[in-house]
Design an enzyme around this catalytic site. Structure first.
Site, PDB file in Angstrom:
ATOM      1  N   HIS A  17     -28.275 -87.606  28.607  1.00 27.92           N
ATOM      2  CA  HIS A  17     -28.500 -88.618  29.719  1.00 27.92           C
ATOM      3  C   HIS A  17     -30.019 -88.189  30.342  1.00 27.92           C
ATOM      4  CE1 HIS A  17     -24.981 -91.311  29.664  1.00 27.92           C
ATOM      5  NE2 HIS A  17     -24.468 -90.013  29.094  1.00 27.92           N
ATOM      6  N   HIS A 104     -14.170 -80.018  25.648  1.00 26.04           N
ATOM      7  CA  HIS A 104     -15.593 -80.107  25.620  1.00 26.04           C
ATOM      8  C   HIS A 104     -16.368 -78.848  26.120  1.00 26.04           C
ATOM      9  CE1 HIS A 104     -14.597 -84.534  26.226  1.00 26.04           C
ATOM     10  NE2 HIS A 104     -15.783 -84.717  25.893  1.00 26.04           N
ATOM     11  N   ASP A 354     -17.080 -92.601  20.471  1.00 27.97           N
ATOM     12  CA  ASP A 354     -16.771 -92.763  19.139  1.00 27.97           C
ATOM     13  C   ASP A 354     -15.116 -92.504  19.087  1.00 27.97           C
ATOM     14  OD1 ASP A 354     -19.173 -93.574  17.470  1.00 27.97           O
ATOM     15  OD2 ASP A 354     -19.746 -91.956  18.789  1.00 27.97           O
TER      16      ASP A 354
END
Length: 420
Positions: A17, A104, A354
């Site tokens: 980002h 993550h 996704d």
């Protein structure tokens, strides 16, 4: 680190980002016709929001070339390129201030650097692969024009749904003692490896070139979406027309460089080449690739259990391998997990993701394969150029010495510039 390659070196930058992501490519040969359109083809295949099976993040991923090219031709100097991040939503990740998201890289990046990106996956995000795909497209154009090399990847499984590929093995009490398997792959799948094109692959949203299986894969991905969950899968890649002699034993064997490249892609968990794990179940008498003389007079192999590589060096046969991608870690279900302070809580993740990464992973796999082949070709050609300056060796038997080496001969077959 963020650099891959020895002579064809690619350095990527950017977080998921931040303002932009991109790459510096050093070592691209001069004189290669190149413009943004050559790269954009693969960028479009990788970009988010391309179908209802992918993340809805809407990024155009328009490539911008900054250096190393004039009048549509590479100069041999570093090529700089980037893509702007336009559809940013860092506010979707405010919960990561409290929670390390399950599976993550939030926690491990914090442990390593003592600081982490505040939104998205930072450098661990698949957004980083934009630079790889762009660099791979450049390498691939050179490989196609100079050598006729073709690289095609495709989806072979989603969850427990597999594209037909393996020979059905004996089952029952005698299965453990069955040594009669002829090959791990069906004749049909071996033919597919020799003929499949990107047009075949892109004919379905799942990028599986087997229509019946592709429909089942679509339904499986949609089921994961509906459950606010995710699912993994595998991608198979074939590289055709690679010259023999590439690879740098012992630590930089060709398959070792491929494994390095593929397992550096986000979400990868497995890699196998040629016969892979199936080769461990077959006796050597059936696994060995016997040599035969080809129509052009060169040696080839009657079978290809080796996957085009022997002793870490390419042998001129098709190189094929498979990569396993885990189910995406970001899901929209609430998950019970610990906060950074160790107290238990419930993480309700937002963000866009996704439900299955393998359809979009296809061009990333192709790009990393191209970077490996390109780098190894440049290394081998530099070795052959150095040897060619020395007198021929005459003190050894003819069977121990090749004819005076030359630069690896490029393909003389006219090729399309836009890929196989």
């Amino acid at each position: 680190m963020s650099t891959f390659g020895t002579l064809f070196r690619v350095t990527t930058y950017g977080e998921s980002h931040c303002a932009s992501v991109g790459a510096i490519i050093d070592g691209c040969p001069p004189g290669l016709p190149l413009d943004a359109a050559d790269i954009q083809v693969q960028m479009n295949r990788r970009r988010p929001g391309q179908s209802n099976l992918t993340t809805p993040r809407n990024e155009k991923d328009a490539i911008q070339l900054q250096s190393g090219i004039e009048h549509g031709v590479t100069l041999g100097t570093p090529i700089g390129l980037f893509v702007r991040n336009e559809d940013q939503r860092p506010h979707d990740y405010s919960e990561t201030d409290l929670y390390p998201r399950p599976s993550h890289a939030d926690w491990t990046y914090l442990e390593k650097y003592g600081i982490k990106a505040s939104s998205g996956g930072g450098r661990s995000s698949a957004r980083e692969t934009i630079g790889r795909v762009a660099a791979g497209a450049i390498a691939e154009k050179y490989l196609k024009m100079a050598y006729g090399i073709e690289i095609v990847a495709f989806v072979t499984s989603v969850g427990k749904i597999h594209m037909p590929s393996a020979v059905v093995q004996t089952s029952g009490a005698d299965a453990e003692d069955d040594d009669n398997s002829e090959d791990a792959l069906t004749p049909e799948f071996r033919e597919l490896l020799s003929t499949v094109s990107r047009e075949n692959v892109d004919a379905h949203l799942t990028r599986c070139p087997h229509a019946e299986t592709a429909e089942k894969m679509t339904k499986r991905i949609q089921r994961a979406q509906a459950a606010k969950d995710s699912i993994g899968g595998t991608v198979t890649c074939v590289i055709r027309n690679v010259p023999s002699g590439l690879g740098e034993p012992v630590f930089d064997k060709f398959e070792a460089k491929l494994a390095h490249a593929m397992l550096s892609i986000p979400a990868t968990k497995a890699f196998e080449i040629g016969s892979g794990f199936r080769g461990t179940e077959v006796p050597g008498s059936k696994h060995n690739d016997a040599f035969v003389r080809r129509a052009d007079g060169r040696l080839g192999t009657a079978t290809n259990w080796s996957g085009g590589i022997q002793g870490g060096i390419t042998n001129g046969e098709n190189i094929y391998f498979r990569i396993g991608f885990k189910s995406p870690a970001t899901i929209s279900q609430a998950q019970t997990t610990a906060k950074y302070d160790g107290s238990e809580g419930t993480l309700a993740a937002r963000g866009r993701h996704d439900p299955c990464v393998v359809p979009r992973a296809v061009p990333i796999v192709e790009a990393m394969a191209a970077l490996v082949v390109m780098d190894q070709l440049l290394i081998q050609n530099s070795r052959r150029a150095a040897i060619s300056l020395l007198p021929p060796v005459t003190t050894l038997p003819p069977t121990m010495v090749m004819p005076p080496p030359q630069i690896v001969a490029p393909s003389q077959t006219p090729v399309k510039e836009n890929g196989p």
